[in-house]
Design a protein around this motif. Structure first.
Motif, PDB file in Angstrom:
ATOM      1  N   VAL A  41       0.848  -1.198   0.000  1.00 54.78           N
ATOM      2  CA  VAL A  41       0.000   0.000   0.000  1.00 54.78           C
ATOM      3  C   VAL A  41       0.884   1.250   0.000  1.00 54.78           C
ATOM      4  CG1 VAL A  41      -1.686   1.337   1.307  1.00 54.78           C
ATOM      5  CG2 VAL A  41      -1.976  -1.130   1.079  1.00 54.78           C
ATOM      6  N   ASP A  44       2.334   1.974  -3.477  1.00 50.71           N
ATOM      7  CA  ASP A  44       1.334   2.517  -4.401  1.00 50.71           C
ATOM      8  C   ASP A  44       0.840   3.902  -4.003  1.00 50.71           C
ATOM      9  OD1 ASP A  44       1.493   0.306  -5.990  1.00 50.71           O
ATOM     10  OD2 ASP A  44      -0.322  -0.646  -5.212  1.00 50.71           O
ATOM     11  N   HIS A  45       0.835   4.176  -2.701  1.00 51.02           N
ATOM     12  CA  HIS A  45       0.312   5.452  -2.185  1.00 51.02           C
ATOM     13  C   HIS A  45       1.281   5.987  -1.127  1.00 51.02           C
ATOM     14  CE1 HIS A  45      -3.489   4.577  -4.198  1.00 51.02           C
ATOM     15  NE2 HIS A  45      -3.326   3.347  -3.762  1.00 51.02           N
ATOM     16  N   ASP A  47       2.322   8.850   0.005  1.00 53.27           N
ATOM     17  CA  ASP A  47       2.023   9.975   0.886  1.00 53.27           C
ATOM     18  C   ASP A  47       0.671   9.864   1.573  1.00 53.27           C
ATOM     19  OD1 ASP A  47       4.457  11.192   0.235  1.00 53.27           O
ATOM     20  OD2 ASP A  47       3.586  12.062  -1.580  1.00 53.27           O
ATOM     21  N   ALA A  48      -0.013   8.747   1.354  1.00 54.46           N
ATOM     22  CA  ALA A  48      -1.361   8.603   1.902  1.00 54.46           C
ATOM     23  C   ALA A  48      -1.343   7.837   3.222  1.00 54.46           C
ATOM     24  CB  ALA A  48      -2.243   7.859   0.905  1.00 54.46           C
ATOM     25  N   LEU A  54      -8.931   3.407   1.689  1.00 50.57           N
ATOM     26  CA  LEU A  54      -7.762   3.199   0.837  1.00 50.57           C
ATOM     27  C   LEU A  54      -7.421   1.711   0.780  1.00 50.57           C
ATOM     28  CD1 LEU A  54      -5.378   4.174  -0.871  1.00 50.57           C
ATOM     29  CD2 LEU A  54      -4.117   4.549   1.269  1.00 50.57           C
ATOM     30  N   ASP A  57      -9.747  -0.127  -1.530  1.00 53.05           N
ATOM     31  CA  ASP A  57      -9.421   0.171  -2.927  1.00 53.05           C
ATOM     32  C   ASP A  57      -8.191  -0.599  -3.404  1.00 53.05           C
ATOM     33  OD1 ASP A  57     -11.583   1.881  -3.112  1.00 53.05           O
ATOM     34  OD2 ASP A  57     -10.393   3.698  -2.775  1.00 53.05           O
ATOM     35  N   CYS A  58      -7.276  -0.897  -2.474  1.00 54.55           N
ATOM     36  CA  CYS A  58      -6.025  -1.576  -2.832  1.00 54.55           C
ATOM     37  C   CYS A  58      -6.143  -3.103  -2.857  1.00 54.55           C
ATOM     38  CB  CYS A  58      -4.932  -1.194  -1.837  1.00 54.55           C
ATOM     39  SG  CYS A  58      -4.388   0.513  -1.976  1.00 54.55           S
TER      40      CYS A  58
END
Length: 139
Positions: A41, A44-45, A47-48, A54, A57-58
């Motif tokens: 995760v 893929d993201h 800075d999240a 989330l 969604d992943c």
């Protein structure tokens, strides 16, 4: 990522519940899945913050064949962990993200089962060494 490094409170709480009362071997597989999931995760993201939305969604990406461990037991454990996380955050609703995640999990389970069934039998797995047979023969 350090296995003891906190990820997100909801994420860490689910893993704590999953590990409670489990064998050392299963806790190791769960810890490996926890690190792998958080890392995937984060890649893929970057800075999240890892939120339940989330994560949902992943999920399809997290259970792709290329992201599963090689051994069947570890792959099953990984998919099971993702499934439990989905159930923990999905509130049992029919939200599109939750349904998409559940579909991806069903597909991943099927893929793991097919992969395990396609592996050739280990020729040595069914052979009992003669020394063991001799030890248990009546004399």
């Amino acid at each position: 990522m350090d296995p003891d490094e906190p990820v997100a409170p909801w994420f860490d709480d689910v893993f704590e519940l999953l590990c409670d009362g489990r064998s050392a071997a299963l806790r190791r597989r769960l810890a490996a899945s926890r690190v792998q999931l958080a890392t995937l995760v984060a890649v893929d993201h970057p800075d999240a913050e890892l939120t339940p939305d989330l994560f949902l969604d992943c999920v399809p990406h997290l259970v792709l064949e290329v992201n599963l461990p090689e051994s069947a037991a570890a792959a099953r454990s990984h998919v099971s962990v993702v499934s439990r996380l989905v159930e923990a955050v999905g509130d049992g609703g029919s939200d599109v993200s939750t349904e998409s995640a559940r579909l991806a999990i069903r597909s991943a389970r099927h893929g793991v089962d097919q992969r395990a069934a396609a592996r050739p039998d280990d020729a040595w797995a069914h052979r009992i060494p003669q020394r063991l047979l001799d030890e248990h023969r009546p004399r």
